[in-house]
Design an enzyme around this catalytic site. Structure first.
Site, PDB file in Angstrom:
ATOM      1  CG  ASP A  98      -2.228   0.653   1.017  1.00  0.00           C
ATOM      2  OD1 ASP A  98      -2.243   1.704   0.352  1.00  0.00           O
ATOM      3  OD2 ASP A  98      -3.249   0.135   1.509  1.00  0.00           O
ATOM      4  CG  ASP A 200      -3.927   5.935   0.998  1.00  0.00           C
ATOM      5  OD1 ASP A 200      -4.874   5.183   1.247  1.00  0.00           O
ATOM      6  OD2 ASP A 200      -3.724   7.004   1.612  1.00  0.00           O
ATOM      7  CD  GLU A 242      -8.480   5.407  -1.415  1.00  0.00           C
ATOM      8  OE1 GLU A 242      -9.429   5.261  -0.629  1.00  0.00           O
ATOM      9  OE2 GLU A 242      -7.411   5.963  -1.081  1.00  0.00           O
ATOM     10  CG  HIS A 316      -9.046  -0.391   4.493  1.00  0.00           C
ATOM     11  ND1 HIS A 316      -8.946  -0.337   3.117  1.00  0.00           N
ATOM     12  CD2 HIS A 316      -8.453   0.720   4.964  1.00  0.00           C
ATOM     13  CE1 HIS A 316      -8.307   0.771   2.787  1.00  0.00           C
ATOM     14  NE2 HIS A 316      -7.988   1.433   3.868  1.00  0.00           N
ATOM     15  CG  ASP A 317     -11.013   3.259   3.661  1.00  0.00           C
ATOM     16  OD1 ASP A 317     -10.520   3.207   4.799  1.00  0.00           O
ATOM     17  OD2 ASP A 317     -10.373   3.600   2.648  1.00  0.00           O
TER      18      ASP A 317
HETATM   19  C1  GLC Z   1      -7.379   6.119   2.061  1.00  0.00           C
HETATM   20  C2  GLC Z   1      -7.323   4.893   2.907  1.00  0.00           C
HETATM   21  C3  GLC Z   1      -7.869   5.217   4.260  1.00  0.00           C
HETATM   22  C4  GLC Z   1      -6.990   6.280   4.876  1.00  0.00           C
HETATM   23  C5  GLC Z   1      -6.865   7.488   3.966  1.00  0.00           C
HETATM   24  C6  GLC Z   1      -5.715   8.339   4.386  1.00  0.00           C
HETATM   25  O1  GLC Z   1      -8.664   6.530   1.799  1.00  0.00           O
HETATM   26  O2  GLC Z   1      -7.971   3.833   2.272  1.00  0.00           O
HETATM   27  O3  GLC Z   1      -7.980   4.107   5.089  1.00  0.00           O
HETATM   28  O4  GLC Z   1      -7.513   6.699   6.106  1.00  0.00           O
HETATM   29  O5  GLC Z   1      -6.609   7.134   2.625  1.00  0.00           O
HETATM   30  O6  GLC Z   1      -4.497   7.688   4.139  1.00  0.00           O
END
Ligand code: GLC
Ligand code: CA
Length: 549
Positions: A98, A200, A242, A316-317
C-alpha cells in the site's frame, strides 16, 4: 487488447491488524498472515493487497507512515516481510504494498526536520503557508477527518496542510526532491520482488492548494507518468490507484496502456450511491438497483476496449457487502453468494476484502470509541457539536463506519474467534460462533466454496475476462442481469437483488436459451424458458450452448 497476468487475477485485501495474530498480543501480524497463506491458496486468489505494514505511530492504523522502508514492530520485521513475499510466491501469490504518499506521519524524519525552521532543507517537502493577518488559517479548506485542513505550528509560526488527520501532513508533490525520494523507495520495494502497489488517495497528489484544487489537480497525470517511467514501468506489476474523484473518462486516462500510468483504479461511484448527496456517508440513503445498474453499465462500457476496471463491493474503509447490499439476516448466505456472482462475472479485476468470502457482517457497537477509527471519531465529534443527535450519528456509523470492516477476522468458533490468544485490539463481532472460516471450509455449500468456484471459472473462461458486456432487463427494479460474449462463448448472469420471489417474463431474445450451469445459489439452472421464477436473492450464470442459440 494486450493480455496481462492481472487480467484474470483475483485480489484479496488483508487488513493486517485484524487478519491473524500469531504472537497473542491482540494485533494481527505478518507471521499470522504467513500462517494463513495455505488458506488463501485454497481460496484460489493470485494477489494480496496488504494494507500498510510500515513503521507508523498508527494514528490512522498505519496510513500514517514514519518509515517507508521498515515494518511496524507490532506487525513484525523486514525479514518476516521478505519471508511473506517468498512464501506467497511459492503459492503463486504476489503481494501489493500500500503506497501512502499523499502524506506521511508527523513522526516521519522529513516532517520532524521540516517543522524545525523555515529554512530547513526538508521544509519544502510539505505544504506551509502563513496565517491570515488575524492569525487564522490561510483558507477554509477542510480535512476529510473533520476540522480545518490547516494546522498551526508554533515553532515557525506557519500552518501546514493536511487532508486527513493533523498527524498526516500532506507531502508537497511540486517539489522534485519529494518525487525522487518516493521513486527511490518504490524501487527499493520492487527490488524485493513485490507484485505492485495499491496507491492510497493517489488522485490528490497533483493538488494546487492555493487554488483550492485537491483531487484531479493539473499535475496529477504528468506525475504518474513520471512515476511510471522512474519505477514500475519496465516491470510486470499491477498498480491500482484509489481515486474517489474518477469518472469513467478519467479512469481511462489512468488505465489506458499507451499513456503509461496505472493498471487500473478503484472508482467509488457505485459506493456513494448509498450516501446522501449533500450530507455524505453519515446520512445513508437507500440502495436503488436501477441507479446501480446504470453506474456499472456506464463503467463497463467506457472501459470496454481501452483501460481496465477494478471490481469491488467493500474494503477496509467501507461497510460489509452483505450488510449493505444483501440481507445479513435470513438470507445472509444466499445474498452473499448472489453479490459475489453479480460482481465476479463483470469485466475487470475483482477484489475480495478479508471476511467477505465467509459473509462477515457489519457490527453494532454501543459506543463510537469501539469502532477504533480516526474518521468515525473525528466526524462524530464534529457533527455532534453541530447539533446532530447521538442516535442519528450512530445510525450513520452502523451503516457506513469504516470500523465495520475492521473487526478481527473469524477463523473458528473458539474464544476470540481464533484470531488471537490474547485480547484483540478491537472488539470481535459476536456472530463469529456461527460465521467463521472453519465452518465454511467444512460446508461444501458455504459462501467460501462459492467464491472458490467463481475464482476458478475466471481462469477457465476467457469470456469472463475479455468478453463484451451487454446489460439485460435494464429497467427491472430487482434484477441485475447481463450477458458476456467473446466469439461464440456466451454467458448469461441473472441476479435477484431482493428478498422476494420475482416472476420474470423474458424478452424474445432470451427465451429458450440453454446451456451449462456454471454457478448458482439454489439448485443449478441450465435453461431460461419464457417465464422464470427467481427465489429470494437467487442468482446463477449459464454458459450458453451456442449450438442451440
Ligand atoms: C485512504 C485509505 C484510508 C486512509 C486514507 C488516508 O482513503 O484507504 O484508510 O484513512 O486514505 O491515508
Ligand atoms: Ca501480534
Amino acid at each position: 487488447m494486450e493480455t496481462k497476468w492481472w487480467h484474470n487475477a483475483v485480489v484479496y485485501q488483508i487488513y493486517p491488524r485484524s487478519f491473524a495474530d500469531a504472537n497473542g498480543d491482540g494485533t494481527g501480524d505478518l507471521a499470522g498472515i504467513i500462517g494463513k497463506l495455505d488458506y488463501l491458496q485454497t481460496l484460489g486468489i493470485n494477489v494480496i493487497w496488504l494494507s500498510p505494514v510500515f513503521r507508523s505511530p498508527m494514528d490512522d492504523n498505519g496510513y500514517d507512515i514514519s518509515d517507508y522502508c521498515d515494518i511496524a514492530p507490532e506487525f513484525g520485521t523486514l525479514a518476516e516481510m521478505e519471508m511473506l513475499i517468498a512464501e506467497a510466491a511459492r503459492r503463486d501469490i504476489r503481494i501489493l504494498m500500500d503506497l501512502v504518499v499523499n502524506h506521511t506521519s508527523d513522526e516521519h524524519p522529513w516532517f520532524i526536520e521540516a517543522r524545525k525552521s523555515r529554512d530547513n532543507p526538508y521544509r519544502d517537502y510539505y505544504i506551509w503557508r502563513a496565517p491570515r493577518t488575524d492569525g487564522s488559517a490561510p483558507d477554509e479548506q477542510r480535512s476529510n477527518f473533520g476540522g480545518s485542513a490547516w494546522e498551526f505550528d508554533a515553532t515557525t509560526g506557519e500552518y501546514y496542510f493536511h487532508l486527513f488527520s493533523k498527524r498526516q501532513p500532506d507531502l508537497n508533490w511540486a517539489n522534485p526532491q519529494v518525487q525522487q525520494e518516493v521513486h527511490r523507495m518504490m524501487n527499493w520495494w520492487l527490488d524485493k520482488g513485490i507484485g505492485g502497489f495499491r496507491m492510497d488517495v493517489i488522485d490528490l497528489i497533483g493538488k494546487d492548494v492555493d487554488r483550492g484544487i485537491t483531487s484531479n489537480g493539473p499535475r496529477l497525470h504528468p506525475l504518474l507518468q513520471e512515476m511510471n517511467a522512474a519505477t514500475f514501468g519496465a516491470r510486470d506489476v499491477l498498480t491500482v490507484g484509489e481515486t474517489w474523484s474518477a469518472t469513467p473518462e478519467i479512469a481511462k486516462l489512468y488505465s489506458e496502456p499507451a499513456r503509461r500510468e496505472l493498471s487500473m483504479v478503484f472508482q467509488f461511484e457505485h459506493i456513494t450511491l448509498t450516501w446522501d448527496p449533500q450530507d455524505g456517508k453519515w446520512t445513508p440513503r437507500a440502495f436503488d438497483l436501477r441507479e446501480f445498474k446504470g453506474v456499472i453499465g456506464k463503467w463497463q462500457k467506457v472501459l470496454a476496449d481501452i483501460g481496465w476496471n477494478s471490481l469491488f463491493w467493500n474494503n477496509h474503509d467501507l461497510p460489509r457487502a452483505v450488510s449493505k447490499y444483501g440481507d445479513p439476516g435470513r438470507y445472509r448466505i444466499e445474498s452473499a453468494k448472489m453479490l459475489a456472482t453479480a460482481l465476479h462475472f463483470l469485466k475487470g479485476t475483482p477484489y475480495i476484502y478479508q471476511g467477505e468470502e465467509i459473509g462477515m457482517t457489519n457490527v453494532r457497537f454501543e459506543s463510537v470509541e469501539d469502532y477504533q477509527d480516526a474518521e468515525s471519531l473525528g466526524l462524530y465529534r464534529e457533527r455532534i457539536a453541530a447539533g446532530v443527535s447521538h442516535e442519528a450519528m450512530m445510525e450513520g456509523i452502523y451503516a457506513n463506519s469504516r470500523g465495520n470492516a475492521r473487526t478481527p477476522m473469524h477463523w473458528d468458533a473458539s474464544e476470540h474467534a481464533g484470531f488471537s490468544h490474547g485480547k484483540p485490539w478491537m472488539k470481535i463481532n459476536p456472530n463469529y460462533r456461527e460465521i467463521n472460516v472453519a465452518a465454511a471450509l467444512d460446508d461444501p455449500g458455504s459462501i467460501f466454496h462459492h467464491y472458490r468456484t467463481l475464482i476458478r471459472l475466471r481462469k477457465e473462461y476467457p469470456v469472463i475476462v475479455y468478453g463484451d458486456y451487454r446489460p439485460l432487463l435494464d429497467a427491472h427494479p430487482q434484477v441485475f442481469a447481463y450477458e458476456r460474449q467473446l466469439g461464440d462463448q456466451r454467458i448469461v448472469v441473472i441476479n435477484n437483488f431482493s428478498g422476494q420471489l420475482v416472476e420474470l417474463e423474458l424478452p424474445a431474445d432470451l427465451r429458450d436459451l440453454a446451456g451449462e450451469s456454471l454457478v448458482s445459489n439454489y439448485g443449478p439452472r441450465n435453461v431460461l424458458g419464457q417465464h422464470l421464477t427467481l427465489q429470494p436473492y437467487e442468482s446463477f450464470a449459464i454458459a450458453l450452448d451456442t449450438q442451440t442459440t
